[in-house]
Motif scaffolding. Structure first.
Motif, PDB file in Angstrom:
ATOM      1  N   ASP A 258       0.826  -1.213   0.000  1.00 47.26           N
ATOM      2  CA  ASP A 258       0.000   0.000   0.000  1.00 47.26           C
ATOM      3  C   ASP A 258       0.859   1.262   0.000  1.00 47.26           C
ATOM      4  N   SER A 259       2.009   1.199   0.649  1.00 41.24           N
ATOM      5  CA  SER A 259       2.873   2.382   0.721  1.00 41.24           C
ATOM      6  C   SER A 259       3.708   2.556  -0.542  1.00 41.24           C
ATOM      7  N   GLY A 260       3.881   1.468  -1.307  1.00 40.45           N
ATOM      8  CA  GLY A 260       4.613   1.550  -2.561  1.00 40.45           C
ATOM      9  C   GLY A 260       6.093   1.249  -2.471  1.00 40.45           C
ATOM     10  N   THR A 261       6.592   0.913  -1.271  1.00 39.63           N
ATOM     11  CA  THR A 261       8.002   0.582  -1.082  1.00 39.63           C
ATOM     12  C   THR A 261       8.115  -0.603  -0.132  1.00 39.63           C
ATOM     13  N   GLU A 325      12.234 -16.378  -3.151  1.00 36.89           N
ATOM     14  CA  GLU A 325      13.219 -15.334  -3.392  1.00 36.89           C
ATOM     15  C   GLU A 325      12.739 -14.038  -2.755  1.00 36.89           C
ATOM     16  N   TYR A 326      13.585 -13.044  -2.775  1.00 43.04           N
ATOM     17  CA  TYR A 326      13.225 -11.723  -2.253  1.00 43.04           C
ATOM     18  C   TYR A 326      12.929 -10.795  -3.431  1.00 43.04           C
ATOM     19  N   THR A 327      11.871 -10.021  -3.296  1.00 49.00           N
ATOM     20  CA  THR A 327      11.459  -9.088  -4.340  1.00 49.00           C
ATOM     21  C   THR A 327      11.296  -7.706  -3.716  1.00 49.00           C
ATOM     22  N   ASN A 328      12.095  -6.733  -4.162  1.00 46.32           N
ATOM     23  CA  ASN A 328      11.955  -5.393  -3.613  1.00 46.32           C
ATOM     24  C   ASN A 328      11.382  -4.437  -4.654  1.00 46.32           C
ATOM     25  N   PHE A 329      10.807  -3.350  -4.185  1.00 50.60           N
ATOM     26  CA  PHE A 329      10.170  -2.379  -5.074  1.00 50.60           C
ATOM     27  C   PHE A 329      10.138  -1.019  -4.391  1.00 50.60           C
ATOM     28  N   ARG A 330      10.094   0.034  -5.233  1.00 53.72           N
ATOM     29  CA  ARG A 330      10.050   1.407  -4.732  1.00 53.72           C
ATOM     30  C   ARG A 330       9.143   2.244  -5.613  1.00 53.72           C
ATOM     31  N   GLN A 373       5.269   8.474   6.959  1.00 56.76           N
ATOM     32  CA  GLN A 373       6.555   9.097   6.667  1.00 56.76           C
ATOM     33  C   GLN A 373       7.291   8.324   5.571  1.00 56.76           C
ATOM     34  N   ALA A 374       8.254   8.973   4.950  1.00 55.82           N
ATOM     35  CA  ALA A 374       9.104   8.297   3.973  1.00 55.82           C
ATOM     36  C   ALA A 374      10.063   7.367   4.702  1.00 55.82           C
ATOM     37  N   PRO A 375      10.436   6.253   4.098  1.00 59.50           N
ATOM     38  CA  PRO A 375      11.401   5.357   4.744  1.00 59.50           C
ATOM     39  C   PRO A 375      12.732   6.058   4.962  1.00 59.50           C
ATOM     40  N   PRO A 376      13.474   5.682   5.995  1.00 62.43           N
ATOM     41  CA  PRO A 376      14.800   6.282   6.230  1.00 62.43           C
ATOM     42  C   PRO A 376      15.731   6.014   5.047  1.00 62.43           C
ATOM     43  N   ASP A 377      16.641   6.924   4.808  1.00 62.41           N
ATOM     44  CA  ASP A 377      17.577   6.768   3.691  1.00 62.41           C
ATOM     45  C   ASP A 377      18.419   5.501   3.826  1.00 62.41           C
ATOM     46  N   TRP A 378      18.797   5.139   5.073  1.00 63.06           N
ATOM     47  CA  TRP A 378      19.662   3.967   5.245  1.00 63.06           C
ATOM     48  C   TRP A 378      18.952   2.685   4.822  1.00 63.06           C
ATOM     49  N   VAL A 379      17.622   2.671   4.923  1.00 60.10           N
ATOM     50  CA  VAL A 379      16.858   1.509   4.455  1.00 60.10           C
ATOM     51  C   VAL A 379      16.797   1.506   2.931  1.00 60.10           C
ATOM     52  N   LEU A 380      16.484   2.652   2.352  1.00 62.92           N
ATOM     53  CA  LEU A 380      16.395   2.741   0.889  1.00 62.92           C
ATOM     54  C   LEU A 380      17.735   2.441   0.243  1.00 62.92           C
ATOM     55  N   ASP A 381      18.811   2.902   0.857  1.00 58.00           N
ATOM     56  CA  ASP A 381      20.146   2.671   0.291  1.00 58.00           C
ATOM     57  C   ASP A 381      20.506   1.191   0.267  1.00 58.00           C
ATOM     58  N   ALA A 382      19.976   0.422   1.208  1.00 53.15           N
ATOM     59  CA  ALA A 382      20.335  -0.999   1.323  1.00 53.15           C
ATOM     60  C   ALA A 382      19.408  -1.911   0.540  1.00 53.15           C
ATOM     61  N   MET A 383      18.267  -1.403   0.105  1.00 52.50           N
ATOM     62  CA  MET A 383      17.237  -2.283  -0.461  1.00 52.50           C
ATOM     63  C   MET A 383      17.708  -3.059  -1.688  1.00 52.50           C
ATOM     64  N   TYR A 384      18.456  -2.400  -2.549  1.00 51.10           N
ATOM     65  CA  TYR A 384      18.864  -3.049  -3.792  1.00 51.10           C
ATOM     66  C   TYR A 384      19.737  -4.273  -3.529  1.00 51.10           C
ATOM     67  N   CYS A 385      20.600  -4.182  -2.518  1.00 50.75           N
ATOM     68  CA  CYS A 385      21.559  -5.262  -2.248  1.00 50.75           C
ATOM     69  C   CYS A 385      21.025  -6.333  -1.305  1.00 50.75           C
ATOM     70  N   LEU A 386      19.949  -6.056  -0.590  1.00 49.55           N
ATOM     71  CA  LEU A 386      19.477  -6.997   0.429  1.00 49.55           C
ATOM     72  C   LEU A 386      19.152  -8.391  -0.114  1.00 49.55           C
TER      73      LEU A 386
END
Length: 483
Positions: A258-261, A325-330, A373-386
């Protein structure tokens, strides 16, 4: 699927210590933490700031194995005045101690997850944190991500939210005592409601064709110099407890969608007809009646994991049919596939942050979304590699290799004996038709088998045990050859 635990008697642990130490060396799994990581852990404890929200009035309780001290989850269950239920579910707030880019964070990204061995565990975080002020042990005020789930009278979730709060667990319970009190009718209502809610959630799971597999625990003992492996069926309360975790994982997935990320744990259904046919063949070989029109989910839910043939099917078929598998999105770029096939719903890991790296990130995404609120930058920065980070986890390998060690010990005095068995898998697709997997009738063990001629799936064979060595490096500690 609940992780199967292995318990060893002190005699068995002593006899297999060298093999288990060798396994940990092969996996580069150390119980020790570098000095600078321990120093960072102490600093994190000293500088801890508790959340402003105070939820210490909730009489939370935990349910875990008796010796566990890294407690991720605590709950309080109650009836709602207008009907239905409310579930308060506290999850350890690891992010309150582990800051992005810190020595603790770097060590966690190297370890990925807690590894469990029959004699000890190799923790994800230093025990100074994971068995101290981050753990939901009773009698201490700790930071947590506090979920609130509202359910209707049938157990359907009508609303979920999560926020940071300070909490204090009041009781550390174990599965056996909870089961005994619920069965005897002496459990207090917040505990007794676990069965009521758990059974409702199990019924909902069955309706959506979800799959829950609680494999039995293994008990390893030594008598007269001979290793013995037995199985102990899980208690119903373990399944009810798991339903609370699953419900939270599904709620977290919905919040992130629902939040899109977000980061989902996705699983596609197997659509290769050759693999599907092979799974049906394995069921037939093991004497499992898979009637026409019965789905895989319904079949699995009808099986008894305490039955060794059923357990063999569950172990083999689950690995073949369901690949997760893991699937991430933003930015609301929702992926086409969001379902977890076994759970039959969108799902994510978020309830075991002390033992699994990714849960720290998914919990943070849900807290931000619920706060608008928007997710913290440290979470967004790590999402691609997680997803790649999690793929480096060694938990499944550690579990499988530990079982190999024990089964090799059980069979080591029977080298050159011949066993009746059935070929339940071959490596023909990998260009090795003379290699595969054999399932023995007695003892109920699966092992590698080689042959002078191509192996036929479903063939009954006489398998000679050529190797059973707990200290054999790597895989294939047990090896058979056709007679």
């Amino acid at each position: 699927m609940r992780r199967r635990q292995m318990h060893m008697s002190p005699e068995a642990q002593a006899a297999l210590l060298e093999a288990l130490q060798q396994l940990r060396a092969e996996l580069k799994a150390s119980t020790e933490f570098p000095a600078h990581v321990l120093a960072a852990a102490q600093q994190a404890v000293d500088e801890l700031r508790l959340p402003e929200k105070d939820a210490t009035h909730l009489p939370l309780f935990t349910i875990d194995p008796p010796t566990s001290r890294d407690l991720d989850q605590a709950m309080y269950l109650e009836r709602r005045s207008g009907g239905g239920y409310r579930v308060h579910y506290a999850i350890a707030d690891v992010a309150a101690f582990v800051k992005a880019g810190s020595a603790l964070d770097a060590e966690a990204h190297d370890r990925i997850e807690t590894l469990y061995f029959p004699d000890l565990k190799v923790p994800l975080y230093p025990p100074l944190i994971s068995e101290g002020p981050a753990s939901l042990l009773p009698g201490q005020v700790v930071p947590a991500l506090l979920w609130q789930h509202d359910l209707d009278a049938e157990g359907n979730v009508t609303g979920s939210s999560v926020s940071r709060a300070r909490v204090s667990s009041q009781a550390k319970l174990n599965y056996a005592e909870v089961q005994q009190k619920i069965d005897a009718g002496t459990a207090e209502e917040p505990v007794a409601l676990l069965r009521e809610i758990g059974e409702l959630r199990e019924a909902i799971e069955a309706k959506r064709h979800g799959v829950s597999v609680n494999l039995p625990d293994q008990e390893v003992t030594v008598k007269d110099g001979t290793f013995r492996l037995s199985y102990v069926a899980t208690l119903p309360v373990e399944g009810w407890n798991e339903q609370i975790s699953l419900m939270t994982g599904m709620a977290a997935a919905r919040i992130m969608l629902d939040s899109g990320t977000g980061i989902l744990r996705t699983q596609k259904e197997q659509d290769d007809p050759r693999v599907i046919q092979r799974v049906h063949d394995i069921a037939e070989l093991l004497g499992i009646d898979w009637k026409s029109g019965v789905s895989y989910a319904d079949l699995v839910n009808s099986l008894n994991p305490a039955d060794r043939k059923h357990m063999a099917f569950l172990s083999e078929a689950t690995a073949m049919l369901l690949k997760a598998e893991y699937t991430n999105f933003r930015d609301h770029q929702i992926p086409k596939h969001t379902l977890h096939a076994a759970i039959a719903a969108p799902y994510t890991y978020c309830t075991a942050p002390l033992r699994r790296l990714i849960d720290r990130y998914t919990g943070e995404l849900c807290v931000a979304a619920c706060a608008g609120q928007a997710p913290p930058d440290w979470v967004l920065d790590a999402m691609y590699c997680l997803p790649c980070d999690m793929a480096r986890g060694k938990g499944k390998v550690a579990d499988r290799r530990a079982v190999d060690i024990v089964e090799a010990a059980v069979l080591k005095h029977r080298v050159n004996d011949v066993f009746g068995g059935t070929v339940i898998n071959t490596d023909a697709e990998d260009g090795r038709p003379k290699e595969g997997t054999v399932h023995l009738a007695e003892p109920a063990v699966m092992g590698r088998i080689t042959s002078g001629a191509p192996l036929d799936l479903s063939a009954s064979v006489q398998a000679k045990l050529t190797r059973a060595d707990p200290l054999f490096p790597g895989k294939n500690k047990i090896l058979f050859r056709t007679e």
